[in-house]
Write an enzyme that holds these catalytic residues in place. Structure first.
Site, PDB file in Angstrom:
ATOM      1  NE  ARG A   1      33.724  20.493  50.866  1.00 16.41           N
ATOM      2  CZ  ARG A   1      33.131  21.461  50.151  1.00 16.41           C
ATOM      3  NH1 ARG A   1      32.750  21.218  48.913  1.00 16.41           N
ATOM      4  NH2 ARG A   1      32.909  22.633  50.688  1.00 16.41           N
TER       5      ARG A   1
ATOM      6  NE  ARG B   1      35.561  25.192  51.728  1.00 16.29           N
ATOM      7  CZ  ARG B   1      34.696  25.470  50.754  1.00 16.29           C
ATOM      8  NH1 ARG B   1      34.849  24.918  49.563  1.00 16.29           N
ATOM      9  NH2 ARG B   1      33.682  26.274  50.954  1.00 16.29           N
TER      10      ARG B   1
ATOM     11  CE  LYS C   1      27.751  25.998  44.346  1.00 11.59           C
ATOM     12  NZ  LYS C   1      27.253  25.488  45.658  1.00 11.59           N
TER      13      LYS C   1
END
Ligand code: AMP
Length: 215
Positions: A127, A160, A13
């Site tokens: 990521r 993250r 997204k």
């Protein structure tokens, strides 16, 4: 044109939002980014949200809705916007509809990025994000030239806290329980288009553009 991007965590997204807002001149509204901004500032909202986010749980609707309403107000009827990560459940979808209809605007298209679980887990756990400019990398698929350093601004890359494997599984579980039902919700409104998001970034993006009628 006002668009919602719907899909599991790791469906792409964020990546496709960036491409769409650039190509279509839309305003990007990511509730995840808005919340992370609040966490960074250590504001009261950020302090409340952090605990939920670190666990991979949804932040309470009222908190997210307030941030969203602020972001939408001011968009007016012109230009259009792209919602990334919102709504996450049916009650948010209903609140959004109310908020928009009082401003005389509506959602034109919901793009559902359909991705398999195995792909999501690989994407999210690899990521890495720039602390400074938020550029996104992947340790295998899209590594930075120098390990741990952003190609664009020289900032430090980090993972993250909610991209670690245990939390990714919890986020997927939350997605299945709370968000997946929105596929049928928007199908019934006849504004949903499904796109295969297991493909490479560019192949998925080509399908997205096609589903928007080449706009
Ligand atoms: P994202 O960047 O969209 O993956 O969002 C990261 C985290 O922020 C989520 O796991 C939630 O904890 C929180 N979050 C983002 N958007 C929402 C939303 N619409 N409703 C509730 N929590 C959200």
């Amino acid at each position: 044109m006002n668009i919602i991007l719907l899909g599991a965590p790791g469906a792409g997204k964020g990546t496709h939002s960036e491409m769409l807002v650039k190509d279509l001149g839309l305003r990007h509204i990511s509730t995840g980014d808005l919340l992370r901004e609040e966490v960074k500032k250590a504001s009261p909202v950020g302090l409340e949200a952090k605990g939920y986010m670190d666990k991979g749980a949804l932040v309470p609707d009222a908190v997210v809705m307030k941030l969203l309403a602020e972001a939408i107000s001011g968009t007016g009827k012109s230009g259009g916007f792209l919602l990334d990560g919102f709504p996450r459940n049916e009650s948010q979808a209903e609140m959004l509809e109310k908020e928009l209809s009082s401003a005389g605007i509506s959602i034109d298209r919901v793009l559902y990025l359909n991705v398999s679980e195995a792909v999501v887990i690989k994407r999210l756990t690899g990521r890495r994000i720039c602390k400074n400019c938020a550029a996104v990398y992947h340790v295998v698929n899209m590594p930075s030239r120098k390990e741990g350093i952003c190609d664009k601004c020289g900032g430090t890359l980090y993972q993250r806290p909610d991209d670690t494997s245990g939390t990714v599984l919890r986020r997927l579980d939350v997605y299945r329980k709370e968000t997946e039902g929105l596929i049928n919700y928007y199908k019934a409104k006849r504004i949903l288009k499904e796109v295969n998001a297991d493909l490479s970034r560019d192949d998925t993006y080509a399908l997205i553009r096609e589903s928007l009628g080449g706009k």
